[in-house]
Design an enzyme around this catalytic site. Structure first.
Site: not given
Ligand code: UD1
Length: 343
Positions: A59, A150, A125, A34, A154
């Site tokens: 855990d 992180y 991932s 949790l 993996k």
């Molecule tokens: C990230 C990790 C991935 C992990 C996942 C789990 C990396 C490269 N990837 O995915 O390994 O499994 O998180 O949490 O570290 N974005 C915005 N505004 C926001 C949030 C995100 O523009 O408020 C954009 C980000 O810049 C990115 C895309 O949306 O380009 C996806 O972001 P996100 O959902 O955080 O996923 P990842 O970064 O791809």
């Protein structure tokens, strides 16, 4: 094979997989500490399934607690979700990530060996590929230096698994490399429950649309992509859950020792702006957003070559980006009155 231990089984992907497992006739034994999930999700899973599930608050790092579970049930396979996953936090607190994500895997492998449990599905991932030159990326792609602790957990997790598989005569492992899981169960009874300010795009979008956040920051508008924003492979969490069931069914028929690595994505890349536009279409709401500087550690574009999953597991994503965003939106609306049930 019936009894499947699901670590992190009340989390976002774990809860959907628990449902999918039970629907396919497996008996999920859920373990969750949790630390990033809520107990009421267990009730919700039971509501969807109309049956009780076995749950332990424990855990994976607690060997004695885990051993007790293996003594109480004849576990025939394990799906190991339990791990920390916030990229930014892992940069600030790397030891927390190495300790939790790696010790829990090591513990689990030791206990599996002790009880002769031979089937394991591991949560990996697409972050293991870093920013690959080759898109779509397939499993033979080089593993590039991780962008974050992180991501490194993996990569190291996969290396640990390879070594352990080599050392044993009867251990079968599939490491599923997830792309970007989004969405929620269509019942809107389970979904993603980020604590505090969401790090990930889709929960940030739905929280903005419901009025919890004033606007979305779009990180970067000058990436070398058609619209300047990053490209990801967004996969519906129910499709991802089903990939785990397929992986277990595949492992059921395997003998000896082996490990394989399989991408779980749709095979299609969508930009951040495309996600926003699709969300606006399915929700009928205009999403306030503004451009912000690039977020450090983000890769420009990544999406899966998902053919191996189809070939080996007979699995293919069925749901569209619009389906996933509609389900995420339904879930966000459904959890508005939940706050008192949390924490
Ligand atoms: C990230 C990790 C991935 C992990 C996942 C789990 C990396 C490269 N990837 O995915 O390994 O499994 O998180 O949490 O570290 N974005 C915005 N505004 C926001 C949030 C995100 O523009 O408020 C954009 C980000 O810049 C990115 C895309 O949306 O380009 C996806 O972001 P996100 O959902 O955080 O996923 P990842 O970064 O791809």
């Amino acid at each position: 094979m019936k009894n499947i231990l699901v670590t992190g089984g009340l989390g976002f992907i774990g809860s959907h997989t628990t449902v999918a497992l039970a629907e396919q006739g497996f008996i999920p034994i859920v373990v969750d500490n949790l630390s990033n999930s809520e107990l009421f999700i267990k009730d919700r899973i039971e509501q969807i399934l109309n049956q009780a599930i076995t749950f332990y608050q424990a855990d994976c790092n607690d060997y004695a607690a885990m051993e007790k579970i293996f003594k109480e049930h004849t576990i025939e396979g394990v799906i190991h979700f339990a791990a920390y996953k916030a990229v930014g936090e892992s940069v600030a607190e790397p030891l927390k990530y190495y300790e939790n994500n790696l010790f829990s895997l090591i513990n689990l492998l030791k206990i599996m060996q002790q009880f002769s449990v031979q089937k394991l599905v591991f949560s990996s991932s697409c972050t293991v590929y870093g920013q690959t030159e080759k898109l779509p990326v397939d499993e033979s792609n080089a593993i590039l230096p991780a962008f974050s602790p992180y991501g490194n957990t993996k990569q190291i997790g996969e290396e640990i698994l390879q070594d352990v598989v080599k050392s044993q005569v009867d251990l079968q492992v599939i490491s599923l490399r997830y792309f970007n899981p989004i969405g929620a169960h269509p019942s809107a009874l389970i979904g993603e429950l980020p604590r505090g300010v969401p790090n990930n795009l889709v929960p940030y979008i739905t929280q903005t649309a419901i009025g919890k956040r004033p606007f979305l920051n779009v990180f970067g508008k000058d990436y070398p992509t058609p619209d300047g924003t990053c490209i990801r492979d967004f996969i519906h969490v129910c499709d991802l859950a089903e990939a785990h069931v397929k992986a277990l069914q595949f492992l059921q028929n395997q003998k000896g020792s082996f490990i394989d690595f399989i991408n779980v994505g749709t095979g299609k890349g969508n930009s951040v702006l495309e996600v926003i536009q699709t969300f606006e279409q399915v929700s009928g709401k205009a999403l306030p957003y503004q451009f912000a500087p690039r977020r450090s550690g983000d890769v420009t574009a990544i999406y899966a070559d998902a053919r191996k999953a189809e070939k080996i597991l007979g699995w293919k994503a069925q749901r569209s980006l619009a389906d996933a965003l509609a389900d995420a939106w339904r879930w966000e609306q459904a959890i508005q009155n939940l706050e008192p049930m949390r924490f």
